[in-house]
Design an enzyme around this catalytic site. Structure first.
Site, PDB file in Angstrom:
ATOM      1  N   LYS A 232     -13.652 -36.313   5.681  1.00  0.00           N
ATOM      2  CA  LYS A 232     -14.055 -36.737   7.019  1.00  0.00           C
ATOM      3  C   LYS A 232     -15.448 -36.245   7.387  1.00  0.00           C
ATOM      4  O   LYS A 232     -16.025 -35.382   6.725  1.00  0.00           O
ATOM      5  CB  LYS A 232     -13.018 -36.261   8.049  1.00  0.00           C
ATOM      6  CG  LYS A 232     -11.746 -37.091   8.023  1.00  0.00           C
ATOM      7  CD  LYS A 232     -10.805 -36.733   9.158  1.00  0.00           C
ATOM      8  CE  LYS A 232      -9.616 -37.697   9.196  1.00  0.00           C
ATOM      9  NZ  LYS A 232      -8.657 -37.349  10.270  1.00  0.00           N
ATOM     10  N   ARG A 266      -2.715 -34.566   4.021  1.00  0.00           N
ATOM     11  CA  ARG A 266      -2.928 -36.011   3.838  1.00  0.00           C
ATOM     12  C   ARG A 266      -4.305 -36.184   3.201  1.00  0.00           C
ATOM     13  O   ARG A 266      -5.320 -35.840   3.815  1.00  0.00           O
ATOM     14  CB  ARG A 266      -2.843 -36.732   5.178  1.00  0.00           C
ATOM     15  CG  ARG A 266      -3.008 -38.244   5.082  1.00  0.00           C
ATOM     16  CD  ARG A 266      -2.907 -38.886   6.462  1.00  0.00           C
ATOM     17  NE  ARG A 266      -3.031 -40.330   6.398  1.00  0.00           N
ATOM     18  CZ  ARG A 266      -4.192 -41.003   6.440  1.00  0.00           C
ATOM     19  NH1 ARG A 266      -5.335 -40.326   6.569  1.00  0.00           N
ATOM     20  NH2 ARG A 266      -4.214 -42.323   6.378  1.00  0.00           N
TER      21      ARG A 266
END
Length: 285
Positions: A232, A266
């Site tokens: 991210k 995740r």
């Protein structure tokens, strides 16, 4: 913190289609996006061949869950209809279960209609980025389906969330958000609730790191914690690199998250996350 010193007792199992997943050992969830515009280009899989190849890779590398997403939640992503989302996700579920019938599939959706159709198609869990805020029927639907539910914190929608990052007290507001929603879900009889702080969703880069630094605060909720920080912007923007170059940073932050109580990681890169879990477990008494 040693187990005997813990003040709170987190639920440490998930029931997926009658199979019990033990969260005393952190689990890895592999990402499989069936969208053409996921923020990380190499996580997009659209053909049956690509979907099967990625599913096989995820399972062979040691993930216990495959998270399928048909709606891109990156900032300013294009909106699509529920029908289009279902059209993308259902064939992926069906082809994976045809070839890997024991696979445990989570579906990344905030729509109750998509949740119902995908569970009926064979998925085992719902992963909702909106925590029920974008579909008032989601909590009731999850209750009726009797499946584990991942509840993330987000404000607004993927299109507006980056303008909604003002908090009086970030951690207290997140804890209050989850506490109220857990209470509501419990009243509906939902047993398996997983919380996700929502890294990158209505959070600035600094706020993401504040949450990570204080991740163990969420133990008060006594619910398993899912952490989704893979590749991210909190990694690649801080390091001034690209998402493609951010695997090392992802592994570093995943390891920190494990040390602060993460039960599920995740990730786009399963092998490295599974290795991080194995080595981390060697440090835990």
């Amino acid at each position: 913190m040693k187990a005997k010193d813990k003040l709170f007792s987190r639920k440490n199992t998930l029931c997926l289609k009658g199979n019990i997943i033990d969260l005393n050992t952190p689990q890895v969830m592999g990402i499989l996006n069936v969208t053409p515009d996921s923020f990380f280009e190499r996580s997009r899989y659209c053909t049956e061949k690509e979907i099967l190849a990625q599913a096989e890779r995820i399972l062979n590398e040691g993930a216990s869950l495959i998270d399928i997403g048909g709606y891109s939640s990156r900032p300013n992503a294009e909106d699509i209809s529920p029908e289009e989302e279902i059209k993308r996700v259902i064939p992926a579920i069906e082809v994976i279960l045809k070839h890997f019938p024991d696979a445990k599939i989570s579906v990344d959706t905030f729509r109750a209609s998509v949740a119902r159709k995908t569970i009926e198609a064979g998925a085992s869990m719902i992963n909702d980025i909106s925590g029920g805020n974008l579909d008032s029927q989601m909590f009731q639907t999850v209750s009726e389906l009797k499946v584990p539910y991942v509840m993330m914190h987000m404000r607004g929608t993927p299109a507006t969330m980056q303008s909604l990052t003002s908090y009086d007290n970030l951690l207290l507001e997140l804890l209050d958000y989850f506490q109220k929603k857990i209470f509501e879900l419990r009243k509906l009889g939902v047993n398996d609730i997983i919380i996700d702080p929502g890294f990158g969703f209505a959070k600035t880069l600094a706020q993401n790191y504040e949450i990570l630094k204080k991740l163990d605060y969420f133990e008060v909720l006594e619910a398993p914690l899912l952490v989704g920080i893979s590749r991210k912007s909190m990694i690649y923007k801080e390091l001034e690199i690209s998402p493609e170059e951010s695997l090392n940073g992802t592994t570093v932050l995943n390891t920190l998250a494990l040390s602060k109580g993460a039960a599920i990681l995740r990730v786009h890169d399963v092998k490295q996350a599974v290795e991080a879990v194995k080595l981390f477990k060697l440090t835990v008494h």
